[in-house]
Motif scaffolding. Sequence first.
Motif, PDB file in Angstrom:
ATOM      1  N   ASN A  59       0.838  -1.205   0.000  1.00 17.53           N
ATOM      2  CA  ASN A  59       0.000   0.000   0.000  1.00 17.53           C
ATOM      3  C   ASN A  59       0.875   1.257   0.000  1.00 17.53           C
ATOM      4  N   ASP A  60       0.209   2.412  -0.059  1.00 16.08           N
ATOM      5  CA  ASP A  60       0.940   3.679  -0.163  1.00 16.08           C
ATOM      6  C   ASP A  60       1.793   3.956   1.070  1.00 16.08           C
ATOM      7  N   THR A  61       1.296   3.558   2.251  1.00 17.44           N
ATOM      8  CA  THR A  61       2.062   3.793   3.475  1.00 17.44           C
ATOM      9  C   THR A  61       3.379   3.042   3.442  1.00 17.44           C
ATOM     10  N   ALA A  62       3.359   1.801   2.951  1.00 19.49           N
ATOM     11  CA  ALA A  62       4.588   1.011   2.844  1.00 19.49           C
ATOM     12  C   ALA A  62       5.543   1.650   1.842  1.00 19.49           C
ATOM     13  N   LYS A  63       5.004   2.165   0.751  1.00 16.58           N
ATOM     14  CA  LYS A  63       5.857   2.833  -0.240  1.00 16.58           C
ATOM     15  C   LYS A  63       6.513   4.077   0.348  1.00 16.58           C
ATOM     16  N   GLU A  64       5.745   4.824   1.150  1.00 16.06           N
ATOM     17  CA  GLU A  64       6.308   6.018   1.795  1.00 16.06           C
ATOM     18  C   GLU A  64       7.427   5.652   2.760  1.00 16.06           C
ATOM     19  N   LEU A  65       7.271   4.517   3.446  1.00 13.55           N
ATOM     20  CA  LEU A  65       8.323   4.070   4.356  1.00 13.55           C
ATOM     21  C   LEU A  65       9.641   3.836   3.628  1.00 13.55           C
ATOM     22  N   LEU A  66       9.526   3.363   2.395  1.00 11.05           N
ATOM     23  CA  LEU A  66      10.729   3.067   1.610  1.00 11.05           C
ATOM     24  C   LEU A  66      11.193   4.260   0.792  1.00 11.05           C
ATOM     25  N   GLY A  67      10.387   5.328   0.783  1.00  9.52           N
ATOM     26  CA  GLY A  67      10.839   6.569   0.153  1.00  9.52           C
ATOM     27  C   GLY A  67      10.446   6.783  -1.278  1.00  9.52           C
ATOM     28  N   GLY A  68       9.467   6.040  -1.804  1.00  8.47           N
ATOM     29  CA  GLY A  68       9.066   6.301  -3.189  1.00  8.47           C
ATOM     30  C   GLY A  68       8.093   5.276  -3.713  1.00  8.47           C
ATOM     31  N   GLU A  69       7.774   5.416  -5.012  1.00  7.31           N
ATOM     32  CA  GLU A  69       6.791   4.553  -5.649  1.00  7.31           C
ATOM     33  C   GLU A  69       7.398   3.250  -6.162  1.00  7.31           C
ATOM     34  N   ILE A  70       8.721   3.195  -6.271  1.00  9.04           N
ATOM     35  CA  ILE A  70       9.352   2.005  -6.821  1.00  9.04           C
ATOM     36  C   ILE A  70       9.263   0.860  -5.811  1.00  9.04           C
ATOM     37  N   VAL A  71       8.706  -0.258  -6.240  1.00  4.42           N
ATOM     38  CA  VAL A  71       8.543  -1.415  -5.364  1.00  4.42           C
ATOM     39  C   VAL A  71       9.727  -2.355  -5.564  1.00  4.42           C
ATOM     40  N   PRO A  72      10.468  -2.689  -4.499  1.00  4.68           N
ATOM     41  CA  PRO A  72      11.586  -3.626  -4.656  1.00  4.68           C
ATOM     42  C   PRO A  72      11.086  -5.020  -5.029  1.00  4.68           C
ATOM     43  N   ASP A  73      11.945  -5.800  -5.669  1.00 10.34           N
ATOM     44  CA  ASP A  73      11.544  -7.123  -6.132  1.00 10.34           C
ATOM     45  C   ASP A  73      11.336  -8.101  -4.986  1.00 10.34           C
ATOM     46  N   ILE A  74      12.278  -8.126  -4.057  1.00  8.72           N
ATOM     47  CA  ILE A  74      12.248  -9.122  -2.996  1.00  8.72           C
ATOM     48  C   ILE A  74      12.433  -8.450  -1.642  1.00  8.72           C
ATOM     49  N   PHE A  75      11.702  -8.915  -0.644  1.00  6.07           N
ATOM     50  CA  PHE A  75      11.741  -8.293   0.671  1.00  6.07           C
ATOM     51  C   PHE A  75      13.131  -8.376   1.297  1.00  6.07           C
ATOM     52  N   CYS A  76      13.854  -9.430   1.028  1.00  2.00           N
ATOM     53  CA  CYS A  76      15.183  -9.622   1.624  1.00  2.00           C
ATOM     54  C   CYS A  76      16.144  -8.483   1.281  1.00  2.00           C
ATOM     55  N   ASN A  77      15.905  -7.791   0.162  1.00  4.09           N
ATOM     56  CA  ASN A  77      16.804  -6.701  -0.247  1.00  4.09           C
ATOM     57  C   ASN A  77      16.667  -5.459   0.624  1.00  4.09           C
ATOM     58  N   ILE A  78      15.576  -5.354   1.350  1.00  5.03           N
ATOM     59  CA  ILE A  78      15.373  -4.158   2.179  1.00  5.03           C
ATOM     60  C   ILE A  78      15.372  -4.482   3.669  1.00  5.03           C
ATOM     61  N   CYS A  79      15.508  -5.751   4.021  1.00 10.61           N
ATOM     62  CA  CYS A  79      15.409  -6.178   5.423  1.00 10.61           C
ATOM     63  C   CYS A  79      16.776  -6.179   6.093  1.00 10.61           C
ATOM     64  N   GLN A  80      16.867  -5.512   7.263  1.00  7.65           N
ATOM     65  CA  GLN A  80      18.080  -5.507   8.074  1.00  7.65           C
ATOM     66  C   GLN A  80      17.696  -5.807   9.518  1.00  7.65           C
ATOM     67  N   ASP A  81      18.688  -6.175  10.327  1.00  8.10           N
ATOM     68  CA  ASP A  81      18.392  -6.397  11.740  1.00  8.10           C
ATOM     69  C   ASP A  81      18.218  -5.063  12.458  1.00  8.10           C
ATOM     70  N   THR A  82      17.948  -5.111  13.760  1.00 10.90           N
ATOM     71  CA  THR A  82      17.641  -3.886  14.505  1.00 10.90           C
ATOM     72  C   THR A  82      18.819  -2.925  14.565  1.00 10.90           C
ATOM     73  N   GLY A  84      20.762  -2.464  11.938  1.00 15.20           N
ATOM     74  CA  GLY A  84      20.916  -1.949  10.586  1.00 15.20           C
ATOM     75  C   GLY A  84      22.230  -2.304   9.933  1.00 15.20           C
ATOM     76  N   LYS A  85      22.865  -3.409  10.382  1.00 17.54           N
ATOM     77  CA  LYS A  85      24.172  -3.767   9.831  1.00 17.54           C
ATOM     78  C   LYS A  85      24.169  -5.124   9.138  1.00 17.54           C
ATOM     79  N   LEU A  86      23.324  -6.038   9.588  1.00 13.94           N
ATOM     80  CA  LEU A  86      23.303  -7.395   9.049  1.00 13.94           C
ATOM     81  C   LEU A  86      21.896  -7.771   8.629  1.00 13.94           C
ATOM     82  N   LYS A  87      21.820  -8.788   7.764  1.00 20.68           N
ATOM     83  CA  LYS A  87      20.534  -9.398   7.477  1.00 20.68           C
ATOM     84  C   LYS A  87      20.239 -10.418   8.569  1.00 20.68           C
ATOM     85  N   ILE A  88      18.996 -10.477   8.973  1.00 23.59           N
ATOM     86  CA  ILE A  88      18.625 -11.378  10.064  1.00 23.59           C
ATOM     87  C   ILE A  88      18.992 -12.817   9.729  1.00 23.59           C
ATOM     88  N   CYS A  89      18.789 -13.206   8.456  1.00 24.47           N
ATOM     89  CA  CYS A  89      19.032 -14.591   8.065  1.00 24.47           C
ATOM     90  C   CYS A  89      20.516 -14.951   8.076  1.00 24.47           C
TER      91      CYS A  89
END
Length: 350
Positions: A59-82, A84-89
Amino acid sequence: MNELILFLGTIFLSTILFYTIYRKDKAIRAERERLLSVFQHVSDGIMVLDEQKNIVEMNDTAKELLGGEIVPDIFCNICQDTNGKLKICEYDKCFLNHHKLSYYELQLNHKNDSKIPVSISTSNFLGADQKPLTILSIRNLSDYRKKEQNRIHNMLAASMIRAQEEERKRLSRELHDGIGQSIFSVLLGLEYIQPILKSEEARQHLEQLRVTTKRTLEEIRHMAVELRPSALDDLGLIAALKSYIKTFGDTFGIQINFEYSGDKERLDSSIETALYRISQEALTNVAKYADSDRVDLTMCKKENEVVLKVKDYGKGFSMEDIGRHDKGVGLYGMEERASMLGGPSILLLN
């Protein structure tokens, strides 16, 4: 005849069936529009992921969180740990592997390379093609984190100020009751010795020593009051301010008009101390910078607030200079004390 009746009956039943289908389709469309409206206007960000964790909708709120209208392909590309240095996985199981998750904190990559702290909850359902999908409900924690940081900052600042005031009180009493009383005893001894001296020269030296001792005693008493006036603890804010204003006005040759309105009940000790220190700092700034021979200090106590105003009649200042340069220690200290009590920033009027 029977065939005609059968034909008409078939048409009637078909009409009812098509009308029923039309009504159901209209209701489904209306429900779908309502769901889409909720999806787009809900305050939380919503993402829909497929089995491969690809983002298929947001939705639009999620797009605003990421800073624009462009939707990333995969969630893993934007996910970081608390942090902000590593991926949780990279060090733990992916939280998306849980069938349902009520709360999880992580950070999302913003398009300007900043990190947005968020909390996430998940749920699963089957799509129209019967393939499993995951819904992420995302809440921005940035404002909450800022408020929490401000709360912790105010707690630490309040603790430091309380410790400072306690130390001021201790030093003030030590100066007044300890050193002050000892010097007063010396002064009495000098005054006792002076008449019995036979040498005029010795009496003159003793007189100079007596004057110096008396001046030192007055300075110590003044320092004790500056550190922490006993009237503030014993008699309250108004009495302490009146005493300070008289001494301050006599010292700097400034006419200070003090006006108080409100009931006479004492405020909480921390509030009285803050108002006293703010008044003290404001008057000191007037003496240093304003080149004014008159100051109006008014205090109005209302049901849920206390309004303190300090007005001088000096040369003024440039608001642009205040905006361009960092505030001095005095103004910063006044704002710090006011904010810790839930008050607004200090308002400057030229």
